[in-house]
Write a protein that holds these residues in place. Structure first.
Motif, PDB file in Angstrom:
ATOM      1  N   TYR A 165       2.095  -9.814  18.569  1.00 43.29           N
ATOM      2  CA  TYR A 165       3.064  -8.715  18.677  1.00 43.29           C
ATOM      3  C   TYR A 165       4.338  -9.182  19.390  1.00 43.29           C
ATOM      4  O   TYR A 165       5.450  -8.874  18.974  1.00 43.29           O
ATOM      5  N   ASN A 216      -2.549  -0.295  18.950  1.00 41.90           N
ATOM      6  CA  ASN A 216      -3.746  -1.043  18.532  1.00 41.90           C
ATOM      7  C   ASN A 216      -4.975  -0.321  19.093  1.00 41.90           C
ATOM      8  O   ASN A 216      -5.114  -0.180  20.295  1.00 41.90           O
ATOM      9  N   SER A 268      -7.763  -5.461   8.118  1.00 42.07           N
ATOM     10  CA  SER A 268      -8.075  -6.662   7.346  1.00 42.07           C
ATOM     11  C   SER A 268      -9.578  -6.780   7.173  1.00 42.07           C
ATOM     12  O   SER A 268     -10.350  -6.083   7.835  1.00 42.07           O
ATOM     13  N   THR A 285     -13.304 -14.275   9.204  1.00 40.36           N
ATOM     14  CA  THR A 285     -11.962 -14.296   9.800  1.00 40.36           C
ATOM     15  C   THR A 285     -11.065 -15.367   9.184  1.00 40.36           C
ATOM     16  O   THR A 285      -9.846 -15.241   9.215  1.00 40.36           O
ATOM     17  N   TYR A 293      -2.067  -8.065  21.866  1.00 44.32           N
ATOM     18  CA  TYR A 293      -2.438  -9.162  20.970  1.00 44.32           C
ATOM     19  C   TYR A 293      -1.199 -10.041  20.847  1.00 44.32           C
ATOM     20  O   TYR A 293      -0.089  -9.539  20.660  1.00 44.32           O
ATOM     21  N   VAL A 312      -7.647  -3.400  13.038  1.00 45.21           N
ATOM     22  CA  VAL A 312      -8.559  -4.428  12.498  1.00 45.21           C
ATOM     23  C   VAL A 312      -9.994  -4.271  13.006  1.00 45.21           C
ATOM     24  O   VAL A 312     -10.925  -4.732  12.357  1.00 45.21           O
ATOM     25  N   TYR A 313     -10.166  -3.603  14.151  1.00 44.27           N
ATOM     26  CA  TYR A 313     -11.538  -3.400  14.673  1.00 44.27           C
ATOM     27  C   TYR A 313     -12.056  -1.999  14.337  1.00 44.27           C
ATOM     28  O   TYR A 313     -12.928  -1.471  15.032  1.00 44.27           O
ATOM     29  N   GLY A 342      -3.932 -11.683   5.902  1.00 39.56           N
ATOM     30  CA  GLY A 342      -4.468 -11.224   7.181  1.00 39.56           C
ATOM     31  C   GLY A 342      -3.626 -10.076   7.725  1.00 39.56           C
ATOM     32  O   GLY A 342      -2.518  -9.783   7.232  1.00 39.56           O
ATOM     33  N   ALA A 343      -4.185  -9.419   8.743  1.00 38.72           N
ATOM     34  CA  ALA A 343      -3.411  -8.400   9.442  1.00 38.72           C
ATOM     35  C   ALA A 343      -2.197  -9.056  10.090  1.00 38.72           C
ATOM     36  O   ALA A 343      -1.146  -8.438  10.246  1.00 38.72           O
ATOM     37  N   THR A 344      -2.338 -10.314  10.448  1.00 42.16           N
ATOM     38  CA  THR A 344      -1.245 -11.032  11.122  1.00 42.16           C
ATOM     39  C   THR A 344       0.033 -10.991  10.297  1.00 42.16           C
ATOM     40  O   THR A 344       1.124 -10.760  10.828  1.00 42.16           O
ATOM     41  N   LYS A 359      -8.430 -14.427   5.918  1.00 36.31           N
ATOM     42  CA  LYS A 359      -7.096 -13.862   6.086  1.00 36.31           C
ATOM     43  C   LYS A 359      -6.679 -12.983   4.905  1.00 36.31           C
ATOM     44  O   LYS A 359      -5.645 -13.195   4.266  1.00 36.31           O
ATOM     45  N   ILE A 394       1.521  -7.480  10.301  1.00 38.77           N
ATOM     46  CA  ILE A 394       2.222  -7.202  11.567  1.00 38.77           C
ATOM     47  C   ILE A 394       3.611  -7.858  11.524  1.00 38.77           C
ATOM     48  O   ILE A 394       4.632  -7.226  11.800  1.00 38.77           O
TER      49      ILE A 394
HETATM   50  C1  LIG Z   1      -5.689  -6.857  17.452  1.00 42.26           C
HETATM   51  C2  LIG Z   1      -5.696  -7.889  16.375  1.00 42.26           C
HETATM   52  N1  LIG Z   1      -4.847  -7.770  15.349  1.00 42.26           N
HETATM   53  C3  LIG Z   1      -4.813  -8.667  14.358  1.00 42.26           C
HETATM   54  C4  LIG Z   1      -5.651  -9.769  14.350  1.00 42.26           C
HETATM   55  C5  LIG Z   1      -5.541 -10.776  13.257  1.00 42.26           C
HETATM   56  O1  LIG Z   1      -6.144 -10.339  12.096  1.00 42.26           O
HETATM   57  P1  LIG Z   1      -6.195 -11.303  10.832  1.00 42.26           P
HETATM   58  O2  LIG Z   1      -7.136 -12.404  11.135  1.00 42.26           O
HETATM   59  O3  LIG Z   1      -6.654 -10.408   9.732  1.00 42.26           O
HETATM   60  O4  LIG Z   1      -4.816 -11.822  10.600  1.00 42.26           O
HETATM   61  C6  LIG Z   1      -6.543  -9.938  15.405  1.00 42.26           C
HETATM   62  C7  LIG Z   1      -7.411 -11.118  15.448  1.00 42.26           C
HETATM   63  O5  LIG Z   1      -7.943 -11.501  16.462  1.00 42.26           O
HETATM   64  C8  LIG Z   1      -6.563  -8.977  16.443  1.00 42.26           C
HETATM   65  O6  LIG Z   1      -7.399  -9.101  17.481  1.00 42.26           O
END
Ligand SMILES: Cc1ncc(COP(=O)(O)O)c(C=O)c1O
Length: 386
Positions: free
Chosen positions: A125, A167, A230, A238, A122, A201-202, A96-98, A241, A101
């Motif tokens: 962070y 972001n 992601s 979602t 978010y 991610v958006y 995931g992007a999580t 991940k 990050i």
């Molecule tokens: C701004 C932002 N970054 C990252 C994520 C998480 O992305 P992922 O589910 O790919 O980890 C979200 C999910 O809500 C998000 O809103």
């Protein structure tokens, strides 16, 4: 016994999403809190993952990600943004992007370094900057237009600033940073020799003809920007991940240094499926954004007559309202009472701010839901004014 939680994580209790989703479950509420779609993405992508599992792609993937996904991510950056990246040294697949990050902040931020970050943020962070021992320096996007304050941007950067964490499209305000704002960030980053980590991610969820432009496309930015995205949002998956970080080899290698000790490697059979998804025709991406724009408008059209002041987002899954016209002034109290009173869950903005006052009367609603669910939520919320 002393509190077991390390001091640097003090205040980072359960996320608001877990808390509100639990409340949704216990009260049988419609959950417009957490941003997950209630319909899965294209069946063909799911089929590709099933096939990958059946074909035996069930053991550890390479730490950097399977080659076809790294190639697909590089192709995607070229196709949509004209950016060239080497799939072997400039693309890292993450959980995931999580994870991207977390890994990038742990890899790039030393204790005491300042990280300039857009607020409301978010929530991961804040926690990840804290885990890295960094100091967050917020720049507040304020209602009603939630634009970037360029003067504040300039004063936020100090000799201790290591990186800017940006972001756009922005959760929760729905702001899509415009050319003037992105240029100002780029100019400052180059002038002060800063690293920029951007969470995109958006990237495919923008409305009203606006399009997302990555910071890495600006002069002098490709070599200092780590771009994170992601498949979760773009393909309405979602829970999979599957994310990635793209950038110059030194930033990507640094991020990999941390990633390898967080998860080592990410879900093997899902990666080829997301690789195929990224090659889908332009129609898919266009129709997807259009369908979410219609949902945004549906929710807005339902909330406005109830008295909410609606801030229509330029992108993302989320719409923000001001609750003061209904006679409330504290989003936290409002959202905590809402499930019991109406059977709907929403998220108070103030949990995303250091400047609690700036977010106090604001509430975030997710509209990535079936039309019937949005309508049912509006119907329930109507009891607030009856
Ligand atoms: C701004 C932002 N970054 C990252 C994520 C998480 O992305 P992922 O589910 O790919 O980890 C979200 C999910 O809500 C998000 O809103």
């Amino acid at each position: 016994m002393r509190t077991p939680l390390a001091a640097r994580l003090a205040g980072q209790g359960t996320t608001i999403f877990a808390e509100m989703s639990a409340l949704a479950l216990s009260t049988g509420s419609i959950n417009l809190g957490q941003g997950f779609p209630d319909v899965d993405g294209p069946a063909s992508i799911v089929e590709d993952a099933v096939n990958a599992m059946r074909a035996g792609r069930n053991q550890y993937a390479p730490g950097w990600g399977v080659p076809e996904l790294r190639r697909a991510v590089a192709d995607h950056q070229r196709r949509f943004y004209g950016l060239d990246f080497d799939p072997d040294s400039e693309v890292l697949v993450t959980t995931g992007a999580t994870e991207a990050i977390a890994a990038s902040l742990l890899a790039l931020v030393d204790p005491g370094d300042e990280v300039v970050v857009l607020e409301p943020y978010y929530d991961s962070y804040v926690a990840c900057i804290a885990m890295a021992g960094g100091q967050r320096v917020p720049i507040t996007l304020r209602a009603p237009d939630f634009r970037l304050d360029l003067d504040r941007l300039r004063t936020a950067v100090t000799p201790r600033t290591k990186l800017m964490l940006i972001n756009s499209p922005h959760n929760p305000t729905g702001t899509v940073l415009n050319d003037e704002e992105l240029s100002a960030i780029a100019q400052l980053a180059v002038e002060r020799d800063l690293i920029v980590v951007t969470d995109e991610v958006y990237e495919h969820i923008t409305f009203d003809g606006l399009s997302h432009r990555p910071l890495a496309t600006y002069d002098g930015m490709r070599e200092r920007t780590l771009t994170i995205s992601s498949g979760g949002k773009t393909f309405s998956l979602t829970g999979w991940k599957v994310g990635w970080a793209v950038g110059p080899a030194d930033l990507v290698r640094a991020t990999m240094t941390a990633k390898q000790f967080l998860t080592y490697t990410s879900a093997a059979p899902l990666q080829p499926a997301i690789a195929a998804a990224l090659t889908m025709a332009d129609d898919y991406f266009r129709d997807f954004a259009a369908s979410l724009q219609a949902k945004r408008d549906r929710l807005a059209a339902g909330l406005e007559p109830l008295g909410f002041k609606v801030f229509k987002p330029q992108g993302t899954y989320f719409l923000t309202t001001d609750i003061r016209p209904l006679g409330y002034d504290d989003g936290i109290d409002f959202c905590l009472g809402l499930p019991e009173r109406t059977g709907v869950v929403a998220i108070p903005h103030s949990v995303f701010y250091d400047d609690k006052e700036a977010g106090k009367p604001l509430v975030r609603w997710a509209f990535c839901k079936q039309d019937a669910v949005i309508d049912a939520a509006i119907e329930r919320l109507a009891t607030l004014v009856r």
